[in-house]
Design a protein around this motif. Sequence first.
Motif, short mmCIF file in Angstrom:
data_model
loop_
_atom_site.label_atom_id
_atom_site.label_comp_id
_atom_site.label_asym_id
_atom_site.label_seq_id
_atom_site.Cartn_x
_atom_site.Cartn_y
_atom_site.Cartn_z
N LEU A 265 -35.78 12.99 -17.45
CA LEU A 265 -36.77 12.82 -16.66
C LEU A 265 -36.71 11.22 -15.89
N VAL A 266 -36.14 10.53 -16.25
CA VAL A 266 -35.84 9.39 -15.53
C VAL A 266 -35.09 9.62 -14.14
N PHE A 267 -34.07 10.20 -14.19
CA PHE A 267 -33.25 10.39 -12.96
C PHE A 267 -33.99 11.57 -12.26
N GLY A 268 -34.72 12.24 -12.56
CA GLY A 268 -35.64 13.38 -11.83
C GLY A 268 -36.60 12.55 -10.96
N ALA A 269 -37.35 11.45 -11.77
CA ALA A 269 -38.30 10.95 -11.12
C ALA A 269 -37.98 9.78 -10.09
N LEU A 270 -36.81 9.34 -10.13
CA LEU A 270 -36.34 8.26 -9.19
C LEU A 270 -36.53 8.43 -7.71
N PRO A 271 -36.48 9.87 -7.17
CA PRO A 271 -36.70 9.92 -5.83
C PRO A 271 -38.38 10.33 -5.39
#
Length: 185
Positions: A126-132
């Motif tokens: 979730l976190v790394f998918g939402a960074l961009p």
Amino acid sequence: MNDQDDWRDWQDEGWPFEDALAEAIAAWDGKSKAMIAEVHDQLAEADRDYLPLLIDFVAEDELSDGATWLLKHALENGVKAKDLPYIAPALVAATQSARWPTQLHMLQILPMLDVSDDLRPAVQGLVFGALPAKRAMLRAWAYAGADQLAVHHADLRMRVMQILDRAREQETAASVLARLKHCRF
């Protein structure tokens, strides 16, 4: 259920709890805090499947925004993270969702969760998918989530420090900069 039925009458009408909860969430306009809070007030104590159903509903696009709002609201109002032992599927569903409010609510829930072991893969996705993300508020909460992961997982610290350092140099949105100030790495 027909259009004249109201979810508030679910017991009188003999509806299954799951249908009443789904109908209540579907009736929400996506904006009114009072309207969605009423769902919680009326149904949270009505059935022991309230929280598990909310977790299941995160995977349903038409219900996910309301379900995640209700999960967040429940945690903010006394439900303990230990009462949500099966929240990982909701985190995964939010990662796969194209609905930004769903992702935002789940990112906002992270500070209330133990991200140390079992939840790590789902939280990381979730976190790394939402960074961009295009929406600054999503990025802001994703940076905070990355920082939270780094606190609990030493193997992620270098990667997160690089991400946060780059964000501090490149981000201009006030919501992002405010969240970055609270990051430990």
